[in-house]
Scaffold this active site. Structure first.
Site, PDB file in Angstrom:
ATOM      1  N   SER A 144       0.969  -0.949   0.177  1.00 19.89           N
ATOM      2  CA  SER A 144       0.197  -0.128   0.565  1.00 19.89           C
ATOM      3  C   SER A 144       0.700   0.886  -0.160  1.00 19.89           C
ATOM      4  O   SER A 144       1.710   1.399   0.369  1.00 19.89           O
ATOM      5  CB  SER A 144      -1.082   0.242   1.129  1.00 19.89           C
ATOM      6  OG  SER A 144      -1.447   1.165   1.450  1.00 19.89           O
ATOM      7  N   TYR A 158      -1.475  -0.707   9.994  1.00 23.49           N
ATOM      8  CA  TYR A 158      -1.201  -1.068   9.123  1.00 23.49           C
ATOM      9  C   TYR A 158      -0.700  -0.837   8.440  1.00 23.49           C
ATOM     10  O   TYR A 158       0.659  -0.901   7.105  1.00 23.49           O
ATOM     11  CB  TYR A 158      -2.813  -1.045   8.406  1.00 23.49           C
ATOM     12  CG  TYR A 158      -2.993  -1.539   6.484  1.00 23.49           C
ATOM     13  CD1 TYR A 158      -3.441  -2.421   6.196  1.00 23.49           C
ATOM     14  CD2 TYR A 158      -2.242  -0.301   5.557  1.00 23.49           C
ATOM     15  CE1 TYR A 158      -3.771  -2.543   5.231  1.00 23.49           C
ATOM     16  CE2 TYR A 158      -3.305  -0.071   4.716  1.00 23.49           C
ATOM     17  CZ  TYR A 158      -3.391  -1.626   3.961  1.00 23.49           C
ATOM     18  OH  TYR A 158      -3.632  -1.861   2.220  1.00 23.49           O
TER      19      TYR A 158
HETATM   20  N1  LIG Z   1      -8.642  -0.855  -0.670  1.00 23.98           N
HETATM   21  C1  LIG Z   1      -8.213  -0.228  -0.743  1.00 23.98           C
HETATM   22  O1  LIG Z   1      -8.264   0.706  -0.596  1.00 23.98           O
HETATM   23  C2  LIG Z   1      -6.266  -0.824  -0.097  1.00 23.98           C
HETATM   24  C3  LIG Z   1      -5.643   0.272  -0.942  1.00 23.98           C
HETATM   25  C4  LIG Z   1      -3.886   0.030  -0.680  1.00 23.98           C
HETATM   26  C5  LIG Z   1      -3.669  -1.196  -0.921  1.00 23.98           C
HETATM   27  N2  LIG Z   1      -4.458  -2.251  -0.833  1.00 23.98           N
HETATM   28  C6  LIG Z   1      -4.001  -3.299  -0.182  1.00 23.98           C
HETATM   29  O2  LIG Z   1      -5.091  -4.291  -1.054  1.00 23.98           O
HETATM   30  C7  LIG Z   1      -5.015  -6.054  -0.520  1.00 23.98           C
HETATM   31  C8  LIG Z   1      -6.238  -6.248  -1.595  1.00 23.98           C
HETATM   32  O3  LIG Z   1      -7.470  -5.640  -0.554  1.00 23.98           O
HETATM   33  P1  LIG Z   1      -9.040  -5.115  -1.002  1.00 23.98           P
HETATM   34  O4  LIG Z   1      -9.093  -3.558  -0.903  1.00 23.98           O
HETATM   35  O5  LIG Z   1      -9.099  -5.796  -2.090  1.00 23.98           O
HETATM   36  O6  LIG Z   1     -10.058  -5.874   0.268  1.00 23.98           O
HETATM   37  P2  LIG Z   1     -11.032  -6.786   0.219  1.00 23.98           P
HETATM   38  O7  LIG Z   1     -11.305  -7.060   1.510  1.00 23.98           O
HETATM   39  O8  LIG Z   1     -11.842  -6.778  -1.071  1.00 23.98           O
HETATM   40  O9  LIG Z   1      -9.807  -8.025  -0.019  1.00 23.98           O
HETATM   41  C9  LIG Z   1      -9.029  -9.026   0.595  1.00 23.98           C
HETATM   42  C10 LIG Z   1      -9.101 -10.478   0.307  1.00 23.98           C
HETATM   43  O10 LIG Z   1      -8.157 -10.950   1.070  1.00 23.98           O
HETATM   44  C11 LIG Z   1      -9.446 -11.888   2.101  1.00 23.98           C
HETATM   45  N3  LIG Z   1      -8.625 -12.315   3.241  1.00 23.98           N
HETATM   46  C12 LIG Z   1      -9.171 -11.805   4.317  1.00 23.98           C
HETATM   47  N4  LIG Z   1      -8.003 -12.405   5.743  1.00 23.98           N
HETATM   48  C13 LIG Z   1      -7.635 -13.222   5.055  1.00 23.98           C
HETATM   49  C14 LIG Z   1      -6.018 -14.794   4.982  1.00 23.98           C
HETATM   50  N5  LIG Z   1      -6.413 -14.453   6.245  1.00 23.98           N
HETATM   51  N6  LIG Z   1      -6.463 -15.450   4.016  1.00 23.98           N
HETATM   52  C15 LIG Z   1      -6.919 -15.707   3.039  1.00 23.98           C
HETATM   53  N7  LIG Z   1      -7.476 -14.475   2.421  1.00 23.98           N
HETATM   54  C16 LIG Z   1      -7.869 -13.371   3.541  1.00 23.98           C
HETATM   55  C17 LIG Z   1     -11.433 -11.534   2.060  1.00 23.98           C
HETATM   56  O11 LIG Z   1     -12.216 -12.528   2.683  1.00 23.98           O
HETATM   57  C18 LIG Z   1     -10.882 -10.513   0.907  1.00 23.98           C
HETATM   58  O12 LIG Z   1     -11.432 -11.333   0.058  1.00 23.98           O
HETATM   59  C19 LIG Z   1      -5.064  -6.028   0.722  1.00 23.98           C
HETATM   60  O13 LIG Z   1      -3.478  -6.145   0.689  1.00 23.98           O
HETATM   61  C20 LIG Z   1      -5.177  -4.159   0.528  1.00 23.98           C
HETATM   62  O14 LIG Z   1      -4.248  -4.127   2.105  1.00 23.98           O
HETATM   63  C21 LIG Z   1      -6.000  -1.862  -0.498  1.00 23.98           C
END
Ligand SMILES: NC(=O)c1ccc[n+]([C@@H]2O[C@H](COP(=O)([O-])OP(=O)(O)OC[C@H]3O[C@@H](n4cnc5c(N)ncnc54)[C@H](O)[C@@H]3O)[C@@H](O)[C@H]2O)c1
Length: 290
Positions: A144, A158
């Site tokens: 991120s 985080y």
């Molecule tokens: N949404 C944002 O603004 C943002 C910004 C920067 C980085 N990210 C990163 O992007 C990635 C995806 O996040 P997202 O925003 O799509 O959120 P999201 O919650 O929609 O997707 C995350 C997925 O990970 C799964 N998950 C959670 N714990 C788990 C575990 N222990 N084992 C396997 N799967 C697991 C969840 O069920 C979900 O399907 C993450 O690494 C997040 O930190 C997100």
């Protein structure tokens, strides 16, 4: 990796959000996809919907548990016989921002178990097999800009987990390059606008054993709507990103051989230069705005 048709990809956390967008983009290109996610119902739904678009299979996986990720890798190599693209994407917040000294030990444990150990487990389980296969491969770790470029101070746990992901991926990439193999690593910063994903309700997957010990009101800006309002109040754009388009962007970054896959790298570089200047003077570097 110019042609992803027939390539085998594993996407952790692919049942929703950004991971699902990556899975959709992969299927568009004719790649075969294994979606690995801890959330069983979401996984079944996603695989059911995605199977109309191509070759996809779901494997329930908890990335915080090495045995579970090792079982995923065994299954992928037994059934699909290869992994060319590993997306270590699963991630969670620490359960709400706030003052660093108000975070609990279990906030750290949960966040690190998924964000940091999850990436470590993916690398430990898959990279030896990827190297042994002699085939080309890319490991894409989702970090991120919060932490990878500069911390958002109210999301301290985080941010520090994602700084770890970025730092580790850099070390991994150097080490992979030194093997002379065709396996490399890249770091992905989801970006390009507001990301309306399940990250805002990540608590739904928090294991009871790592529950908070104390009740406390969530910090401001920890729901999607609040965050959007904060951005608007700061005069920042609030356009949401199409997650399949973001998936396509990641695949283009892979094809272009990028190590850092992100939108807005010029702004990030400005912030990094300011941070470097402050560090060179022994001063506190500027933080990310939001
Ligand atoms: N949404 C944002 O603004 C943002 C910004 C920067 C980085 N990210 C990163 O992007 C990635 C995806 O996040 P997202 O925003 O799509 O959120 P999201 O919650 O929609 O997707 C995350 C997925 O990970 C799964 N998950 C959670 N714990 C788990 C575990 N222990 N084992 C396997 N799967 C697991 C969840 O069920 C979900 O399907 C993450 O690494 C997040 O930190 C997100």
């Amino acid at each position: 990796m110019q042609d992803l048709n027939g390539r085998m990809a594993v996407v952790t956390g692919g049942a929703g959000g950004i991971g699902r967008g990556i899975a959709e983009a992969l299927l568009e290109e004719g790649a075969r996809v294994v979606v690995a996610d801890v959330e069983e119902r979401a996984l079944d739904n996603a695989v059911g919907e995605l199977s109309e678009r191509g070759d996809v299979r779901g494997v329930r996986t908890d990335v915080s548990d090495f045995g579970s990720v090792e079982a995923l890798a065994s299954s992928v190599y037994e059934v699909e016989g290869a992994c060319h693209l590993l997306f270590n994407n699963a991630g969670v917040t620490s359960g709400g921002g706030g003052k660093p000294w108000e975070q609990e030990s279990n906030d750290w444990r949960w966040c690190y178990s998924v964000n940091v150990f999850g990436v470590a487990h993916g690398v430990l389980a898959f990279v030896p097999r990827m190297l042994e296969s002699g085939e080309p491969g890319v490991v894409v770790n989702t970090s991120s800009q919060d932490g990878g470029i500069a911390p958002v101070p109210y999301a301290s746990v985080y941010a520090s987990s994602k700084a770890s992901v970025s730092c580790f991926t850099e070390a991994l990439a150097h080490q992979l390059a030194s093997t002379g193999s065709d396996v490399r690593a890249a770091v992905f910063y989801p970006s390009g606008g507001l990301l309306e994903t399940g990250l805002w309700t990540a608590q739904r997957n928090r294991p009871p054993a790592l529950a908070r010990q104390r009740e406390r009101a969530p910090a401001p800006g920890t729901t999607f709507e609040e965050f959007k309002k904060q951005l608007a109040a700061a005069g920042l754009p609030t356009d949401t990103v199409d997650l399949t388009e973001l998936g396509r962007f990641v695949l283009q970054g892979i094809k272009d051989g990028k190590f850092v896959i992100s939108h807005g790298l010029e702004e990030a570089a400005d912030l990094l230069h300011a941070r470097a200047d402050a560090i060179a003077k022994g001063e506190l570097p500027p933080a990310a705005r939001l």
